[in-house]
Design a protein around this motif. Sequence first.
Motif: not given
Length: 151
Positions: A133-141
């Motif tokens: 979830q943290q990766m998604n929030d940072y890298w893709f958002r």
Amino acid sequence: MINLTNVALHDVLLVEDSLADVVLMQEAVQESMPHTRLSVAGHGVDALRFLRREASFEDAPRPDLILLDLNMPLKGGLEVLSDLRDDPELRSIPVLVLSTSDRREDVERAYDLGANTYLVKPRDLPGFFALMQQMNDYWFRSARLPQGNKW
């Protein structure tokens, strides 16, 4: 109502030789990053074949992000990272080292070779979910990825 036709699909390459870790990552990505297509390479040699679209990987998608384990057979993660950063076609793809190792030498070497971040693998499924979830929030958002990342 969310219009899924407007939601971007992200491609992530997981380079991991542990089947148990692959299964954990698949579950965590499915739960925490639903608009992500996860491809898996079981060792460094296949990862480079995948990225260069060689052998049986002719139709492989170019990943937006690479999750790279360090300790693998045939070609370790640090060797793969070095090869990626030496290749003008591949060097712009962000690489997140995801390892069980918390050794200072491994962390420093990974950053010296051009890793974008270094993460220690969580030990349980909730930890993997939170990390994804943290990766998604940072890298893709939040982060802006290089425009040339899609073939």
